[in-house]
Design a protein around this motif. Structure first.
Motif, mmCIF file in Angstrom:
data_model
loop_
_atom_site.group_PDB
_atom_site.id
_atom_site.type_symbol
_atom_site.label_atom_id
_atom_site.label_comp_id
_atom_site.label_asym_id
_atom_site.label_seq_id
_atom_site.Cartn_x
_atom_site.Cartn_y
_atom_site.Cartn_z
ATOM 1 N N GLY A 179 0.821 -1.200 0.000
ATOM 2 C CA GLY A 179 0.000 0.000 0.000
ATOM 3 C C GLY A 179 0.857 1.253 0.000
ATOM 4 N N VAL A 180 0.378 2.283 0.665
ATOM 5 C CA VAL A 180 1.056 3.584 0.664
ATOM 6 C C VAL A 180 1.460 3.960 2.080
ATOM 7 C CG1 VAL A 180 0.828 6.046 0.168
ATOM 8 C CG2 VAL A 180 -0.187 4.356 -1.386
ATOM 9 N N TYR A 181 2.759 4.023 2.295
ATOM 10 C CA TYR A 181 3.328 4.512 3.548
ATOM 11 C C TYR A 181 3.839 5.926 3.263
ATOM 12 C CZ TYR A 181 3.331 -0.071 5.890
ATOM 13 O OH TYR A 181 2.958 -1.256 6.489
ATOM 14 N N GLY A 222 0.230 3.398 6.092
ATOM 15 C CA GLY A 222 1.286 3.491 7.088
ATOM 16 C C GLY A 222 1.935 4.858 6.975
ATOM 17 N N LEU A 223 2.760 5.183 7.947
ATOM 18 C CA LEU A 223 3.502 6.445 7.933
ATOM 19 C C LEU A 223 4.975 6.155 8.152
ATOM 20 C CD1 LEU A 223 1.271 8.771 10.175
ATOM 21 C CD2 LEU A 223 1.249 8.563 7.685
ATOM 22 N N THR A 224 5.809 6.971 7.535
ATOM 23 C CA THR A 224 7.243 6.922 7.781
ATOM 24 C C THR A 224 7.676 8.313 8.210
ATOM 25 O OG1 THR A 224 7.546 5.193 6.120
ATOM 26 C CG2 THR A 224 9.499 6.401 6.810
ATOM 27 N N ILE A 225 8.278 8.407 9.376
ATOM 28 C CA ILE A 225 8.688 9.702 9.915
ATOM 29 C C ILE A 225 10.209 9.754 10.053
ATOM 30 C CG2 ILE A 225 6.502 10.048 11.116
ATOM 31 C CD1 ILE A 225 7.881 9.223 13.718
ATOM 32 N N LEU A 226 10.721 10.984 10.165
ATOM 33 C CA LEU A 226 12.157 11.233 10.331
ATOM 34 C C LEU A 226 12.976 10.695 9.158
ATOM 35 C CD1 LEU A 226 12.596 10.520 14.154
ATOM 36 C CD2 LEU A 226 11.986 12.660 13.011
ATOM 37 N N GLY A 227 12.392 10.796 7.972
ATOM 38 C CA GLY A 227 13.134 10.466 6.767
ATOM 39 C C GLY A 227 13.885 11.684 6.257
ATOM 40 N N MET A 228 14.521 11.534 5.103
ATOM 41 C CA MET A 228 15.288 12.645 4.543
ATOM 42 C C MET A 228 14.408 13.856 4.273
ATOM 43 S SD MET A 228 17.807 10.616 1.928
ATOM 44 C CE MET A 228 18.858 9.282 2.514
ATOM 45 N N MET A 229 13.172 13.619 3.792
ATOM 46 C CA MET A 229 12.265 14.727 3.538
ATOM 47 C C MET A 229 11.518 15.157 4.797
ATOM 48 S SD MET A 229 12.732 15.673 0.444
ATOM 49 C CE MET A 229 11.333 16.498 -0.297
ATOM 50 N N GLY A 230 11.828 14.516 5.915
ATOM 51 C CA GLY A 230 11.305 14.940 7.204
ATOM 52 C C GLY A 230 12.301 15.805 7.964
ATOM 53 N N GLU A 231 13.346 16.257 7.272
ATOM 54 C CA GLU A 231 14.363 17.143 7.847
ATOM 55 C C GLU A 231 15.017 16.540 9.092
ATOM 56 O OE1 GLU A 231 13.329 21.556 7.413
ATOM 57 O OE2 GLU A 231 11.335 20.631 7.273
ATOM 58 N N TYR A 272 -3.110 12.631 6.820
ATOM 59 C CA TYR A 272 -2.603 11.495 6.064
ATOM 60 C C TYR A 272 -3.528 10.281 6.188
ATOM 61 C CZ TYR A 272 1.959 13.799 5.341
ATOM 62 O OH TYR A 272 2.974 14.644 4.955
ATOM 63 N N LEU A 273 -4.036 10.039 7.377
ATOM 64 C CA LEU A 273 -4.912 8.888 7.555
ATOM 65 C C LEU A 273 -6.252 9.101 6.856
ATOM 66 C CD1 LEU A 273 -4.227 7.740 11.232
ATOM 67 C CD2 LEU A 273 -3.084 7.093 9.105
ATOM 68 N N GLU A 274 -6.760 10.316 6.884
ATOM 69 C CA GLU A 274 -8.013 10.605 6.176
ATOM 70 C C GLU A 274 -7.862 10.397 4.668
ATOM 71 O OE1 GLU A 274 -8.832 14.595 7.300
ATOM 72 O OE2 GLU A 274 -9.457 14.059 9.353
ATOM 73 N N LYS A 275 -6.663 10.595 4.144
ATOM 74 C CA LYS A 275 -6.416 10.410 2.718
ATOM 75 C C LYS A 275 -6.127 8.953 2.355
ATOM 76 C CE LYS A 275 -7.018 14.755 2.030
ATOM 77 N NZ LYS A 275 -8.326 15.217 1.498
ATOM 78 N N GLY A 276 -6.154 8.065 3.344
ATOM 79 C CA GLY A 276 -6.060 6.642 3.054
ATOM 80 C C GLY A 276 -4.710 6.001 3.224
ATOM 81 N N VAL A 298 3.899 2.539 11.857
ATOM 82 C CA VAL A 298 4.753 3.719 11.727
ATOM 83 C C VAL A 298 6.209 3.264 11.667
ATOM 84 C CG1 VAL A 298 5.536 5.872 12.793
ATOM 85 C CG2 VAL A 298 3.116 5.194 12.960
ATOM 86 N N VAL A 299 6.892 3.652 10.606
ATOM 87 C CA VAL A 299 8.313 3.369 10.431
ATOM 88 C C VAL A 299 9.084 4.649 10.738
ATOM 89 C CG1 VAL A 299 10.107 2.702 8.778
ATOM 90 C CG2 VAL A 299 7.837 1.631 8.669
ATOM 91 N N VAL A 300 10.211 4.498 11.428
ATOM 92 C CA VAL A 300 10.989 5.670 11.839
ATOM 93 C C VAL A 300 12.384 5.596 11.221
ATOM 94 C CG1 VAL A 300 11.872 7.003 13.777
ATOM 95 C CG2 VAL A 300 9.725 5.742 14.020
ATOM 96 N N GLY A 301 12.788 6.668 10.558
ATOM 97 C CA GLY A 301 14.141 6.739 10.027
ATOM 98 C C GLY A 301 15.151 6.908 11.149
#
Length: 307
Positions: free
Chosen positions: A9-11, A43-52, A36-40, A78-81
């Motif tokens: 799916g989409v994380y 999963g979420l990935t936080i603290l990635g490169m685009m998360g500064e 993000y959850l309302e848009k379907g 939730v995946v964490v960088g």
């Protein structure tokens, strides 16, 4: 819930919201998660490169993870960088976020790796250091400067059972996805493949065997819609939806400026309170904003025609 090889799916790669003065905006983390959850999002990935992530202190990184995981409340993984130059800081952050309820962590290779054997050994060591924590291997050579061939990925997948996903954002990279799937079809361990690069190649990536996307875009519903239509066998409908969003997705992928574009639109859509990036970071000019607004208007008209 722990991340495993069946992830699909989409994380969404989440931004990190800041106030205008550069301080963390924890309340916007809540509204962002809800958006993000309302848009379907699956999963979420936080603290990635685009998360500064490199602009955060260790304590701030844990604070972001705590707030996001509290708001998600187990509804999606939730995946964490946790990428870092050394293993000590990587493991410290990984242990902290797993204790808070993260599903797994993401590890990019350091730019110092030069040979295939060095890359394989790095991920063997990462697996040993992380213990039972499942992790995502981030394959993003345009950023890391580390080229990982399909054969080397196969070696890592075979040697490190806690590597459960490849975050694929090499390009040209469609043949790499196909090669990895050919290996698993011949009896190799199959891992999840979620793709990046703002979804710019998502229809083709899904056709080649990817399981979904792990990337950011100010309209995550685009990636969700494409993945859903592809899974239902509607490849033409997936392509039509992609085409409607492509001009703005392309604009958002500008090196250096792209995150500022994404945050501007997310703030406009009410996901975050401020479009600010933490310094150092670019700022949009008046001409940039005019172009974005024009592309949004054109995108809206094209989407209306699809309904």
């Amino acid at each position: 819930m722990l991340l495993d090889e069946t992830a699909a799916g989409v994380y969404v790669i989440a931004v990190t919201p800041f106030r205008d003065d550069g301080a963390l905006d924890l309340s916007s983390l809540d509204s962002m998660v809800d958006f993000y959850l309302e848009k379907g999002a699956d999963g979420l990935t936080i603290l990635g490169m685009m998360g500064e992530a490199p602009k955060l202190t260790g304590a701030e990184s844990v604070a972001v993870a705590r707030q996001v995981l509290r708001r998600v409340d187990g509804r999606v993984p939730v995946v964490v960088g946790v990428s870092a130059p050394g293993f000590a800081s990587m493991v410290e952050l990984a242990q902290a976020v797993m204790d808070l309820g993260a599903a797994g962590v993401m590890v990019a290779p350091p730019s110092t790796l030069r040979t295939d054997d060095q890359i394989v050994q790095y991920y063997r060591t990462a697996g040993d250091m992380l213990g039972a924590t499942p992790f995502v291997l981030q394959d993003f050579p345009l950023s890391t400067q580390v080229q990982i061939s399909p054969a080397v990925l196969d070696r890592i997948i075979a040697a490190v059972p806690t590597c459960v996903m490849i975050k694929h954002e090499d390009w040209p990279g469609l043949a790499k996805i196909e090669a990895l799937r050919q290996t698993s079809a011949k009896g190799g361990r199959r891992v999840s493949i979620l793709t990046g690069n703002g979804g710019l190649f998502l229809p083709e990536e899904l056709q080649r065997g990817a399981d979904g996307a792990m990337t950011g875009f100010a309209y995550p519903e685009m990636m969700v819609g494409i993945s859903t239509r592809h899974a239902a066998g509607d490849s033409e409908g997936a392509q039509d939806l992609f085409d409607a969003y492509l001009p703005l997705a392309r604009y958002e992928q500008q090196p250096g400026l792209g995150l500022a574009v994404r945050k501007y639109i997310l703030a406009k859509r009410g996901a975050i309170a401020s479009a600010s990036l933490r310094r150092p970071g670019p700022k949009l000019g008046a001409a940039d904003i005019r172009e974005i607004e024009r592309l949004i208007a054109r995108q809206t008209r094209r989407l209306d025609s699809l309904r």
